[in-house]
Design an enzyme around this catalytic site. Structure first.
Site, PDB file in Angstrom:
ATOM      1  N   HIS A 116       0.864  -1.183   0.000  1.00  0.00           N
ATOM      2  CA  HIS A 116       0.000   0.000   0.000  1.00  0.00           C
ATOM      3  C   HIS A 116       0.906   1.241   0.000  1.00  0.00           C
ATOM      4  O   HIS A 116       2.016   1.189   0.518  1.00  0.00           O
ATOM      5  CB  HIS A 116      -0.843  -0.045   1.277  1.00  0.00           C
ATOM      6  CG  HIS A 116      -1.889   1.010   1.397  1.00  0.00           C
ATOM      7  ND1 HIS A 116      -1.616   2.271   1.887  1.00  0.00           N
ATOM      8  CD2 HIS A 116      -3.214   0.993   1.117  1.00  0.00           C
ATOM      9  CE1 HIS A 116      -2.731   2.975   1.896  1.00  0.00           C
ATOM     10  NE2 HIS A 116      -3.722   2.233   1.438  1.00  0.00           N
ATOM     11  N   ASP A 193       3.284  -4.511   7.978  1.00  0.00           N
ATOM     12  CA  ASP A 193       2.095  -3.681   7.823  1.00  0.00           C
ATOM     13  C   ASP A 193       0.905  -4.612   8.040  1.00  0.00           C
ATOM     14  O   ASP A 193       0.562  -5.419   7.169  1.00  0.00           O
ATOM     15  CB  ASP A 193       2.088  -3.073   6.404  1.00  0.00           C
ATOM     16  CG  ASP A 193       0.751  -2.404   6.074  1.00  0.00           C
ATOM     17  OD1 ASP A 193      -0.200  -2.523   6.870  1.00  0.00           O
ATOM     18  OD2 ASP A 193       0.671  -1.772   5.004  1.00  0.00           O
ATOM     19  N   GLN A 196      -4.297  -5.127   7.104  1.00  0.00           N
ATOM     20  CA  GLN A 196      -5.260  -6.172   6.702  1.00  0.00           C
ATOM     21  C   GLN A 196      -4.991  -7.470   7.461  1.00  0.00           C
ATOM     22  O   GLN A 196      -5.592  -8.512   7.161  1.00  0.00           O
ATOM     23  CB  GLN A 196      -5.181  -6.440   5.188  1.00  0.00           C
ATOM     24  CG  GLN A 196      -5.369  -5.213   4.314  1.00  0.00           C
ATOM     25  CD  GLN A 196      -6.778  -4.640   4.387  1.00  0.00           C
ATOM     26  OE1 GLN A 196      -7.725  -5.295   4.831  1.00  0.00           O
ATOM     27  NE2 GLN A 196      -6.929  -3.398   3.966  1.00  0.00           N
ATOM     28  N   LYS A 219     -10.387  -0.441  10.617  1.00  0.00           N
ATOM     29  CA  LYS A 219     -10.590  -1.602   9.734  1.00  0.00           C
ATOM     30  C   LYS A 219     -11.023  -2.832  10.532  1.00  0.00           C
ATOM     31  O   LYS A 219     -11.244  -3.896   9.988  1.00  0.00           O
ATOM     32  CB  LYS A 219      -9.289  -1.926   8.995  1.00  0.00           C
ATOM     33  CG  LYS A 219      -8.908  -0.854   7.967  1.00  0.00           C
ATOM     34  CD  LYS A 219      -7.749  -1.318   7.129  1.00  0.00           C
ATOM     35  CE  LYS A 219      -7.049  -0.218   6.401  1.00  0.00           C
ATOM     36  NZ  LYS A 219      -7.797   0.338   5.280  1.00  0.00           N
ATOM     37  N   CYS A 357      -4.737   2.531  -3.679  1.00  0.00           N
ATOM     38  CA  CYS A 357      -3.503   3.055  -3.057  1.00  0.00           C
ATOM     39  C   CYS A 357      -2.358   2.061  -3.198  1.00  0.00           C
ATOM     40  O   CYS A 357      -1.569   1.860  -2.263  1.00  0.00           O
ATOM     41  CB  CYS A 357      -3.714   3.410  -1.588  1.00  0.00           C
ATOM     42  SG  CYS A 357      -4.932   4.678  -1.344  1.00  0.00           S
TER      43      CYS A 357
HETATM   44  N1  7TS Z   1      -1.665  -0.880   4.577  1.00  0.00           N
HETATM   45  C1  7TS Z   1      -2.596  -1.625   3.981  1.00  0.00           C
HETATM   46  C2  7TS Z   1      -2.246  -3.015   3.540  1.00  0.00           C
HETATM   47  C3  7TS Z   1      -3.867  -1.102   3.770  1.00  0.00           C
HETATM   48  O1  7TS Z   1      -4.800  -1.855   3.181  1.00  0.00           O
HETATM   49  C4  7TS Z   1      -4.156   0.218   4.179  1.00  0.00           C
HETATM   50  C5  7TS Z   1      -5.480   0.872   3.898  1.00  0.00           C
HETATM   51  C6  7TS Z   1      -3.158   0.939   4.849  1.00  0.00           C
HETATM   52  C7  7TS Z   1      -1.923   0.360   5.019  1.00  0.00           C
HETATM   53  C8  7TS Z   1      -3.381   2.332   5.382  1.00  0.00           C
HETATM   54  O2  7TS Z   1      -4.278   2.294   6.463  1.00  0.00           O
HETATM   55  P1  7TS Z   1      -4.798   3.640   7.135  1.00  0.00           P
HETATM   56  O3  7TS Z   1      -5.830   3.170   8.109  1.00  0.00           O
HETATM   57  O4  7TS Z   1      -3.629   4.280   7.793  1.00  0.00           O
HETATM   58  O5  7TS Z   1      -5.364   4.485   6.029  1.00  0.00           O
HETATM   59  N2  7TS Z   1      -6.189   0.316   2.804  1.00  0.00           N
HETATM   60  C9  7TS Z   1      -7.230   0.884   2.171  1.00  0.00           C
HETATM   61  C10 7TS Z   1      -7.885   0.267   1.098  1.00  0.00           C
HETATM   62  O6  7TS Z   1      -7.597  -0.844   0.653  1.00  0.00           O
HETATM   63  N3  7TS Z   1      -8.864   1.068   0.658  1.00  0.00           N
HETATM   64  O7  7TS Z   1      -8.854   2.193   1.400  1.00  0.00           O
HETATM   65  C11 7TS Z   1      -7.849   2.087   2.351  1.00  0.00           C
END
Ligand code: 7TS
Length: 398
Positions: A116, A193, A196, A219, A357
């Site tokens: 990401h 990371d 997910q 999430k 992203c």
């Molecule tokens: N890493 C992964 C693998 C992610 O899927 C996401 C967000 C992030 C980092 C960043 O997370 P945040 O909470 O700091 O924004 N993924 C997604 C997505 O798949 N669609 O919108 C956000």
């Protein structure tokens, strides 16, 4: 096995609605218990944490610190190793800034093509600041990391390895324990990371053997604005703080300052304590179902959906990893993903389309955009059936 239709009743957003929500990789919906925990904090115990010497302040601090304990138990770690951040993005930026500053020219940071942007851009910035080199592990057609020649990537120059637990585009679950070994064998620090990961899989910091693990509350049924960085005590104690401000200090003089103990050294300013309390309630909810059961449910639903979609002509599904969570990225011949999402929306079906992203990964896949389904605890076969029926109808229009 638990019942998604019963679970849905705990989520106000599904009340009296035929919403089919299949965008859980972006953010999850919130159960009433999480909304209540946040509401009650504001109504009954709102005072700034760690400073107020009156009962309300003690109550707020207790609820906040209790959440930290819940997070620690959830991932089998020590409470002082749990740093509250605003989310995965901030957690990785903290590391890229704090660990990143120890890098020098000639050092290498290793990430992968399936990351990401939040696990790419902070490292690009760190490389630019320090002269270190950013390298990418490539992926195979299956959507799995290509680990056929690890010695080419994991070398004495490798100082930091930062990889996703599960891809938000392909659903690939990476072999974290083996990757930790490869990183540690060359003396590199290994970051996962877990945006997910912690939300969909059982995670145990004593078993995974990574050095840092980052994830987001929103999430995993929790509020927005709260996330976690877990790190090994020794490394956290050695690291310089990321942000300066209140609470992260021990003493401050006009010339210099000394730092508070971990985790507070990394929590400058008023933390998102109400959101942290909400995350604690989300963890209670998830633990009540059980992360093993959640993983199994999502994998079962994944196979059900893949089986149905594989029987439909004109659909290209990306990735076929052996170990895979509840995410399906696909393209439909002759229909742009954005058009598809708009037509599905007519049937109250929410999916994400775009680059997710993860532009470098999309480039490898040879697509500028894909459509993506991603499941959670409240999704069931009914949701998949509705989606497939709607998809068939839309394909008939083109
Ligand atoms: N890493 C992964 C693998 C992610 O899927 C996401 C967000 C992030 C980092 C960043 O997370 P945040 O909470 O700091 O924004 N993924 C997604 C997505 O798949 N669609 O919108 C956000």
């Amino acid at each position: 096995m638990f019942s998604p239709s019963k679970i849905k009743k705990d989520f106000p957003i599904f009340t009296d609605s035929n919403l089919v929500y299949l965008d859980n990789a972006a953010t999850s919906q919130k159960p009433q218990a999480v909304l209540d925990a946040v509401d009650s904090l504001y109504k009954e115990a709102n005072a700034n944490v760690h400073r107020a010497l009156y009962s309300l302040g003690s109550e707020a601090t207790e609820r906040f610190e209790n959440s930290r304990k819940k997070v620690a138990n959830f991932i089998n770690a020590n409470s002082k190793e749990i740093i509250f951040t605003s989310g995965t993005t901030e957690s990785i930026n903290l590391l890229a800034r704090s660990l990143g500053n120890t890098l020098k020219s000639g050092d290498e940071i290793l990430i992968s093509e399936m990351e990401h942007h939040s696990n790419i851009v902070p490292w690009q910035l760190a490389a630019k600041r320090t002269g270190a080199t950013l390298r990418y592990l490539s992926i195979k057609k299956t959507g799995e990391l290509d680990l056929s020649e690890p010695e080419k990537y994991f070398t004495k120059k490798t100082k930091i390895v930062s990889l996703t637990h599960m891809s938000n585009v392909l659903g690939t679950i990476n072999p974290i324990k083996g990757l930790a070994k490869l990183a540690h064998n060359v003396g590199a620090i290994f970051i996962v990371d877990g945006a997910q990961g912690a939300s969909h899989l059982p995670v145990n910091m004593k078993e995974l053997d990574c050095d840092f693990y980052a994830f987001s509350g929103h999430k995993m049924l929790g509020p927005t604005g709260i996330g976690v960085l877990w790190g090994k005590t020794k490394l956290l104690e050695e690291m310089e703080p990321f942000m300066g401000g209140g609470e992260m200090i021990n003493t401050v003089s006009m010339e210099s300052s000394t730092w508070n103990d971990i985790p507070y050294k990394f929590e400058a300013g008023t933390p998102n304590f109400a959101q942290a309390v909400g995350l604690g309630a989300a963890i209670d909810y998830l633990e009540n179902i059980g992360m093993e059961a959640i993983e199994l449910h999502e994998k079962t639903l994944l196979n059900y959906a893949l089986n149905k979609m594989n029987h439909m002509d004109g659909i290209r599904i990306h990735g076929s990893a052996k170990d895979r969570g509840g995410v399906i990225s696909f393209n439909v011949d002759g229909i742009h993903p954005h058009d598809l999402a708009q037509f599905l929306n007519e049937d109250n079906i929410a999916i994400r389309v775009g680059h997710h992203c993860a532009q470098p990964l999309l480039k490898t896949l040879g697509e500028s955009a894909t459509a993506r389904l991603s499941f959670y605890i409240y999704n069931d076969e009914n949701d998949v059936d509705k989606f497939c029926d709607s998809l068939k109808t839309i394909m008939g229009y083109f």
